[in-house]
Design a protein around this motif. Structure first.
Motif, PDB file in Angstrom:
ATOM      1  N   PRO A  56       0.808  -1.225   0.000  1.00  0.00           N
ATOM      2  CA  PRO A  56       0.000   0.000   0.000  1.00  0.00           C
ATOM      3  C   PRO A  56       0.846   1.281   0.000  1.00  0.00           C
ATOM      4  O   PRO A  56       0.516   2.264  -0.691  1.00  0.00           O
ATOM      5  CB  PRO A  56      -0.816  -0.090   1.292  1.00  0.00           C
ATOM      6  N   ARG A  57       1.934   1.301   0.753  1.00  0.00           N
ATOM      7  CA  ARG A  57       2.811   2.486   0.764  1.00  0.00           C
ATOM      8  C   ARG A  57       3.486   2.683  -0.585  1.00  0.00           C
ATOM      9  O   ARG A  57       3.621   3.815  -1.067  1.00  0.00           O
ATOM     10  CB  ARG A  57       3.865   2.350   1.862  1.00  0.00           C
ATOM     11  N   ALA A  58       3.908   1.604  -1.221  1.00  0.00           N
ATOM     12  CA  ALA A  58       4.547   1.698  -2.531  1.00  0.00           C
ATOM     13  C   ALA A  58       3.569   2.236  -3.574  1.00  0.00           C
ATOM     14  O   ALA A  58       3.931   3.084  -4.402  1.00  0.00           O
ATOM     15  CB  ALA A  58       5.081   0.338  -2.957  1.00  0.00           C
ATOM     16  N   GLU A  59       2.324   1.753  -3.495  1.00  0.00           N
ATOM     17  CA  GLU A  59       1.319   2.255  -4.436  1.00  0.00           C
ATOM     18  C   GLU A  59       1.081   3.752  -4.205  1.00  0.00           C
ATOM     19  O   GLU A  59       0.952   4.521  -5.158  1.00  0.00           O
ATOM     20  CB  GLU A  59       0.011   1.490  -4.300  1.00  0.00           C
ATOM     21  N   ALA A  60       1.037   4.172  -2.975  1.00  0.00           N
ATOM     22  CA  ALA A  60       0.857   5.594  -2.671  1.00  0.00           C
ATOM     23  C   ALA A  60       2.020   6.418  -3.212  1.00  0.00           C
ATOM     24  O   ALA A  60       1.819   7.505  -3.781  1.00  0.00           O
ATOM     25  CB  ALA A  60       0.707   5.795  -1.165  1.00  0.00           C
ATOM     26  N   TYR A  61       3.246   5.913  -3.055  1.00  0.00           N
ATOM     27  CA  TYR A  61       4.423   6.604  -3.602  1.00  0.00           C
ATOM     28  C   TYR A  61       4.309   6.750  -5.116  1.00  0.00           C
ATOM     29  O   TYR A  61       4.565   7.810  -5.684  1.00  0.00           O
ATOM     30  CB  TYR A  61       5.704   5.827  -3.284  1.00  0.00           C
ATOM     31  N   VAL A  62       3.954   5.647  -5.785  1.00  0.00           N
ATOM     32  CA  VAL A  62       3.881   5.656  -7.246  1.00  0.00           C
ATOM     33  C   VAL A  62       2.775   6.598  -7.719  1.00  0.00           C
ATOM     34  O   VAL A  62       2.959   7.372  -8.659  1.00  0.00           O
ATOM     35  CB  VAL A  62       3.696   4.229  -7.799  1.00  0.00           C
ATOM     36  N   ARG A  63       1.616   6.541  -7.060  1.00  0.00           N
ATOM     37  CA  ARG A  63       0.522   7.451  -7.435  1.00  0.00           C
ATOM     38  C   ARG A  63       0.949   8.913  -7.263  1.00  0.00           C
ATOM     39  O   ARG A  63       0.646   9.760  -8.100  1.00  0.00           O
ATOM     40  CB  ARG A  63      -0.731   7.163  -6.612  1.00  0.00           C
ATOM     41  N   ARG A  64       1.634   9.203  -6.182  1.00  0.00           N
ATOM     42  CA  ARG A  64       2.085  10.580  -5.963  1.00  0.00           C
ATOM     43  C   ARG A  64       3.133  10.974  -7.002  1.00  0.00           C
ATOM     44  O   ARG A  64       3.150  12.113  -7.482  1.00  0.00           O
ATOM     45  CB  ARG A  64       2.650  10.733  -4.544  1.00  0.00           C
ATOM     46  N   ALA A  65       4.000  10.057  -7.380  1.00  0.00           N
ATOM     47  CA  ALA A  65       5.003  10.336  -8.414  1.00  0.00           C
ATOM     48  C   ALA A  65       4.325  10.603  -9.762  1.00  0.00           C
ATOM     49  O   ALA A  65       4.756  11.485 -10.519  1.00  0.00           O
ATOM     50  CB  ALA A  65       5.992   9.179  -8.519  1.00  0.00           C
ATOM     51  N   ILE A  66       3.245   9.865 -10.058  1.00  0.00           N
ATOM     52  CA  ILE A  66       2.487  10.095 -11.302  1.00  0.00           C
ATOM     53  C   ILE A  66       1.867  11.490 -11.267  1.00  0.00           C
ATOM     54  O   ILE A  66       1.977  12.262 -12.226  1.00  0.00           O
ATOM     55  CB  ILE A  66       1.407   9.011 -11.491  1.00  0.00           C
ATOM     56  N   LEU A  67       1.220  11.825 -10.156  1.00  0.00           N
ATOM     57  CA  LEU A  67       0.586  13.130 -10.032  1.00  0.00           C
ATOM     58  C   LEU A  67       1.611  14.255 -10.130  1.00  0.00           C
ATOM     59  O   LEU A  67       1.391  15.250 -10.832  1.00  0.00           O
ATOM     60  CB  LEU A  67      -0.167  13.218  -8.703  1.00  0.00           C
ATOM     61  N   ASN A  68       2.741  14.109  -9.466  1.00  0.00           N
ATOM     62  CA  ASN A  68       3.790  15.137  -9.540  1.00  0.00           C
ATOM     63  C   ASN A  68       4.294  15.309 -10.971  1.00  0.00           C
ATOM     64  O   ASN A  68       4.559  16.428 -11.409  1.00  0.00           O
ATOM     65  CB  ASN A  68       4.949  14.792  -8.609  1.00  0.00           C
ATOM     66  N   ALA A  69       4.431  14.198 -11.681  1.00  0.00           N
ATOM     67  CA  ALA A  69       4.903  14.281 -13.065  1.00  0.00           C
ATOM     68  C   ALA A  69       3.894  15.013 -13.948  1.00  0.00           C
ATOM     69  O   ALA A  69       4.278  15.806 -14.809  1.00  0.00           O
ATOM     70  CB  ALA A  69       5.180  12.886 -13.608  1.00  0.00           C
ATOM     71  N   VAL A  70       2.600  14.756 -13.717  1.00  0.00           N
ATOM     72  CA  VAL A  70       1.569  15.450 -14.497  1.00  0.00           C
ATOM     73  C   VAL A  70       1.589  16.942 -14.190  1.00  0.00           C
ATOM     74  O   VAL A  70       1.519  17.785 -15.096  1.00  0.00           O
ATOM     75  CB  VAL A  70       0.169  14.847 -14.215  1.00  0.00           C
ATOM     76  N   ILE A  71       1.716  17.287 -12.924  1.00  0.00           N
ATOM     77  CA  ILE A  71       1.764  18.700 -12.529  1.00  0.00           C
ATOM     78  C   ILE A  71       2.995  19.371 -13.123  1.00  0.00           C
ATOM     79  O   ILE A  71       2.914  20.482 -13.670  1.00  0.00           O
ATOM     80  CB  ILE A  71       1.730  18.838 -10.995  1.00  0.00           C
TER      81      ILE A  71
END
Length: 177
Positions: A56-71
């Motif tokens: 779950p923590r890894a998925e949260a990291y990856v989701r946040r990395a995706i969002l940061n990349a989009v921003i």
């Protein structure tokens, strides 16, 4: 022997890879961009060993990395939209020869006007003075300036458009203050 973070990365891709791709697709609207974002986010998250990562923590990291990349991408694109006109050459470049010829021709026509008409035209349209300002500079009345402007514009327009089509379209000449 697999390291614990390798196992978490493998499990994340196998179990949650499709969900991560859908998330990225919702943010970008493009399947190709979404796949690139997920790949980049996985590399950022698991490129260096991280201790104590759970699924779950890894998925949260990856989701946040995706969002940061989009921003970040939208910020870069916004910056690019504001400055791209400085870097992009127009598809066709008009020759400056025609504009130069027109300027020289107009200059010649202004010089052919009587001196007061030419002075009024230059002060009004090149120096951007008001009628009262021109009157003060030349030491003549405002009515005289209006008359010189009217006569000068009429002479210029008739010499530039001998057929008189411009005056017919605009309803004649009128100089305002």
């Amino acid at each position: 022997m697999a390291r614990p973070w390798d196992e978490v990365a493998t499990a994340l891709v196998v179990e949650r890879g499709d969900a991560l791709s859908r998330y990225a697709y919702l943010l970008t609207g493009s399947v190709d961009d979404a796949a690139d974002l997920v790949q980049d986010a996985l590399v950022r998250t698991f490129g260096t060993p991280r201790l104590g990562l759970t699924l779950p923590r890894a998925e949260a990291y990856v989701r946040r990395a995706i969002l940061n990349a989009v921003i970040d991408r939208s910020r870069r694109d916004g910056t690019w939209r504001r400055v791209r006109h400085l870097a992009v050459a127009p598809s066709s470049v008009d020759s400056a020869n025609a504009a130069t010829d027109e300027r020289l021709d107009l200059l010649e026509r202004i010089r052919a006007l009587p001196p007061r008409q030419a002075a009024c035209i230059v002060l009004r349209y090149y120096e951007d003075l008001t009628v009262d300002g021109i009157a003060a500079v030349l030491g003549i009345s405002s009515g005289g300036v209006k008359r010189y402007l009217s006569d000068g514009l009429h002479a210029l327009s008739s010499s530039l458009d001998p057929a008189g089509t411009r005056a017919a379209r605009t309803g004649g000449d009128h100089v305002s203050t």
